[in-house]
Every structure is written in C-alpha cells, then in structure tokens.
Design a protein around this motif. Sequence first.
Motif, PDB file in Angstrom:
ATOM      1  N   ASP A 177       6.872  10.946   1.211  1.00 50.99           N
ATOM      2  CA  ASP A 177       6.843  10.123   2.371  1.00 50.99           C
ATOM      3  C   ASP A 177       6.430  10.975   3.613  1.00 50.99           C
ATOM      4  OD1 ASP A 177       7.824   7.820   1.283  1.00 50.99           O
ATOM      5  OD2 ASP A 177      10.021   8.056   1.552  1.00 50.99           O
ATOM      6  N   ARG A 178       6.962  12.189   3.448  1.00 55.38           N
ATOM      7  CA  ARG A 178       6.418  13.016   4.652  1.00 55.38           C
ATOM      8  C   ARG A 178       5.004  13.142   4.912  1.00 55.38           C
ATOM      9  NH1 ARG A 178       8.243  16.787   0.819  1.00 55.38           N
ATOM     10  NH2 ARG A 178       6.549  17.970  -0.109  1.00 55.38           N
ATOM     11  N   ASP A 179       4.143  13.044   3.886  1.00 51.69           N
ATOM     12  CA  ASP A 179       2.657  13.268   3.921  1.00 51.69           C
ATOM     13  C   ASP A 179       2.112  11.781   4.299  1.00 51.69           C
ATOM     14  OD1 ASP A 179       2.992  15.709   3.201  1.00 51.69           O
ATOM     15  OD2 ASP A 179       2.933  15.506   1.221  1.00 51.69           O
ATOM     16  N   ILE A 180       2.795  10.875   4.576  1.00 48.95           N
ATOM     17  CA  ILE A 180       2.153   9.522   5.251  1.00 48.95           C
ATOM     18  C   ILE A 180       2.746   9.323   6.388  1.00 48.95           C
ATOM     19  CG2 ILE A 180       1.923   7.397   4.566  1.00 48.95           C
ATOM     20  CD1 ILE A 180       2.947   7.823   1.688  1.00 48.95           C
ATOM     21  N   GLN A 181       1.776   9.081   7.524  1.00 44.49           N
ATOM     22  CA  GLN A 181       2.003   8.777   8.796  1.00 44.49           C
ATOM     23  C   GLN A 181       1.111   7.677   9.415  1.00 44.49           C
ATOM     24  OE1 GLN A 181       0.874  12.231  11.584  1.00 44.49           O
ATOM     25  NE2 GLN A 181       2.860  11.880  12.393  1.00 44.49           N
ATOM     26  N   THR A 182       1.860   7.105  10.158  1.00 39.53           N
ATOM     27  CA  THR A 182       1.088   5.812  10.785  1.00 39.53           C
ATOM     28  C   THR A 182       0.211   6.282  11.861  1.00 39.53           C
ATOM     29  OG1 THR A 182       2.767   4.207  10.319  1.00 39.53           O
ATOM     30  CG2 THR A 182       1.264   3.863  12.087  1.00 39.53           C
ATOM     31  N   VAL A 239       1.040  -1.316  -0.047  1.00 45.14           N
ATOM     32  CA  VAL A 239       0.042  -0.068  -0.121  1.00 45.14           C
ATOM     33  C   VAL A 239       1.053   1.296   0.058  1.00 45.14           C
ATOM     34  CG1 VAL A 239      -1.618   1.239   1.429  1.00 45.14           C
ATOM     35  CG2 VAL A 239      -2.188  -1.131   1.055  1.00 45.14           C
ATOM     36  N   MET A 240       1.793   1.158   0.713  1.00 42.50           N
ATOM     37  CA  MET A 240       2.784   2.223   0.758  1.00 42.50           C
ATOM     38  C   MET A 240       3.405   2.623  -0.573  1.00 42.50           C
ATOM     39  SD  MET A 240       2.792   3.680   4.295  1.00 42.50           S
ATOM     40  CE  MET A 240       4.452   4.296   4.680  1.00 42.50           C
ATOM     41  N   ALA A 241       4.107   1.672  -1.196  1.00 43.76           N
ATOM     42  CA  ALA A 241       4.594   1.659  -2.449  1.00 43.76           C
ATOM     43  C   ALA A 241       3.775   2.175  -3.588  1.00 43.76           C
ATOM     44  CB  ALA A 241       5.007   0.284  -2.864  1.00 43.76           C
ATOM     45  N   VAL A 243      -3.007   4.249   8.306  1.00 48.76           N
ATOM     46  CA  VAL A 243      -1.903   5.477   8.087  1.00 48.76           C
ATOM     47  C   VAL A 243      -2.739   6.907   7.549  1.00 48.76           C
ATOM     48  CG1 VAL A 243      -0.090   4.246   7.330  1.00 48.76           C
ATOM     49  CG2 VAL A 243      -1.783   4.784   5.513  1.00 48.76           C
ATOM     50  N   SER A 244      -2.283   8.013   8.034  1.00 51.19           N
ATOM     51  CA  SER A 244      -3.164   9.189   7.542  1.00 51.19           C
ATOM     52  C   SER A 244      -2.196   9.864   6.366  1.00 51.19           C
ATOM     53  CB  SER A 244      -3.108  10.164   8.710  1.00 51.19           C
ATOM     54  OG  SER A 244      -3.838   9.844   9.476  1.00 51.19           O
ATOM     55  N   VAL A 245      -2.732   9.972   5.248  1.00 49.17           N
ATOM     56  CA  VAL A 245      -2.267  10.529   4.017  1.00 49.17           C
ATOM     57  C   VAL A 245      -2.625  11.663   3.748  1.00 49.17           C
ATOM     58  CG1 VAL A 245      -1.775   9.875   1.605  1.00 49.17           C
ATOM     59  CG2 VAL A 245      -1.991   8.154   3.198  1.00 49.17           C
ATOM     60  N   THR A 246      -1.742  12.750   3.675  1.00 49.91           N
ATOM     61  CA  THR A 246      -2.062  14.011   3.304  1.00 49.91           C
ATOM     62  C   THR A 246      -1.740  14.283   1.653  1.00 49.91           C
ATOM     63  OG1 THR A 246      -1.591  15.024   5.318  1.00 49.91           O
ATOM     64  CG2 THR A 246      -1.640  16.428   3.734  1.00 49.91           C
ATOM     65  N   VAL A 247      -2.657  14.648   0.980  1.00 57.35           N
ATOM     66  CA  VAL A 247      -2.475  15.120  -0.486  1.00 57.35           C
ATOM     67  C   VAL A 247      -2.922  16.570  -0.762  1.00 57.35           C
ATOM     68  CG1 VAL A 247      -3.735  14.407  -2.843  1.00 57.35           C
ATOM     69  CG2 VAL A 247      -3.803  12.831  -0.906  1.00 57.35           C
ATOM     70  N   HIS A 248      -1.803  17.308  -1.228  1.00 59.94           N
ATOM     71  CA  HIS A 248      -1.731  18.519  -1.520  1.00 59.94           C
ATOM     72  C   HIS A 248      -2.158  18.918  -3.029  1.00 59.94           C
ATOM     73  CE1 HIS A 248       0.577  19.345   2.458  1.00 59.94           C
ATOM     74  NE2 HIS A 248       1.308  18.354   1.964  1.00 59.94           N
ATOM     75  N   ASP A 249      -2.268  18.093  -3.733  1.00 58.57           N
ATOM     76  CA  ASP A 249      -2.874  17.931  -5.054  1.00 58.57           C
ATOM     77  C   ASP A 249      -4.182  17.359  -5.048  1.00 58.57           C
ATOM     78  OD1 ASP A 249      -3.495  18.231  -7.886  1.00 58.57           O
ATOM     79  OD2 ASP A 249      -1.562  17.682  -8.667  1.00 58.57           O
ATOM     80  N   LEU A 250      -5.540  17.915  -5.215  1.00 58.40           N
ATOM     81  CA  LEU A 250      -6.497  17.089  -4.959  1.00 58.40           C
ATOM     82  C   LEU A 250      -6.741  16.226  -6.369  1.00 58.40           C
ATOM     83  CD1 LEU A 250      -8.776  19.552  -3.204  1.00 58.40           C
ATOM     84  CD2 LEU A 250      -7.569  17.666  -2.330  1.00 58.40           C
TER      85      LEU A 250
END
Length: 250
Positions: free
Chosen positions: A97-102, A86-88, A130-137
Amino acid sequence: MKTFLRAGALALALSAATAPAVLAQAAPPPAPTGADTLFKATTLNLSAYGETRVAPDMATITLGVMTEGKTAAEAMQANAARMAAVMASLRKAGIADRDIQTSNLNLNPQYRYQENQPPLLVGYQASNNVSVTVHDLKRLGAAVDASVSAGANQVNGIAFGLDDPTAAENAAREAAVKALAAKADLYARATGHRISRLVSLSEGGGYTPQPPMPMELFAMAAQAKDAGTSISGGELKVRIDISGLYELTR
C-alpha cells in the motif's frame, strides 16, 4: 636688509611645503595581500566528469482509470468501482500500500459543439491516476498485466531508478577524480610545469531519477493477452561533474 629677509622667508616656506612630498615618496610600498600572492601564482582551473552504468533495481509506473457518465456522480462512481478493482489487483501482485499513491484525480464536463449552436452538455468524464513503485522488477510485468485486466485503461509512463544510488555515485566520483588528475598532469607537462598541490575541488551533478518513458497501452495489452507484458530496465547512467584548481611550479 629688507630684501634679504624676504628671500630667506620665502626659502623656508618652500622647504616646508616640499618636505611632506619627499617623505611620502620615500614611504615603502604596502605588503602584498593574500589575493595578490595567489594571483601571482601559476594556477590551472579544470573540470572533468566520471560516469558509471548500473542496472536499475526499482521502477515507478503511472496508470489509471478513465470513465464516463451522464452525470458527475455516475462518472465518479464508475471510476471509484473500477479503481478499487485495480488497487486490489496491484496488492494481489505483491505491491504494498505504501508504494501506491494517487497522483491525479479529475472530473470534467463533456460538451457537444455544433455550428451556430451553444455547447450542449452530454455528460462527464472522470479520471484517477496512481503512481506505483515496484521494488522487485520481476513483479513489474505482472503488476501491469493485473491492473489492465482489472480495468486500468491508462498507462502514462514508466521510470526506472535506484533505491540507493550511493555506491554508483561513489564509483562515478572516483572516475571523475582520476580523469581530473590525468587532465591536470597533461596540461602541466605540456606547459613545462609540474603539479604543486590541489587548491580546491568542487562537485556538481549526481544521480537524477530517469524521467518517465511513454508507454502505449494497447500494445501492452496485446502482449498481456498473449504471453504477459515484457519490460526491460536496461542500464542507468550515473554521472558526477567536478572542478578543481591546481597550483603549478617549474
């Protein structure tokens, strides 16, 4: 002669006893303090708010993997392998990587319950979120699709937000001040006064990130299978609350 002296002494004693009282009554009243002066002024205490609506420019989505095994090690190993995939897939979809946090990692025993029997251990369940932050919607739907295809079987929610809410907050502040001034002018005219000055102004509220919205994984997976997951950000509401104290004059 003795009677005269006693009467004179009594008169002098009475005069001495009443003199301080007369002086005390003649003392001028104390000067009014600042608080007394403010209390005597006609004031108007009001509150108002300003609001602006803007499109979000980022989103945070929580997704994860749940696996089961006969032993704790088996459940954890299966979970780790699937989460690595999933991470890959998220990195391949353009997520840094900085936008993926357990955000959550659990391992729980699973029991079978039967009447009049002690609980029977049947295996273990492991989950990793994991919490994933997406800066480009524009990448959001593709990121969800990729993670589900790679083995994610939990999608707990999505929250839209602003990377920098300063401009939206300032627009709401300007709207709040205009609303407060208009309300103060209305009250002043209605009571036969005019605004003398703004004594104080205080602010409350501000931009608050949107709470996560629940998402149905299976509905999303069905969309992903056909034409890709479609996610709409809509608009965010940014509100500023203010309170002001005005002094009025005739």
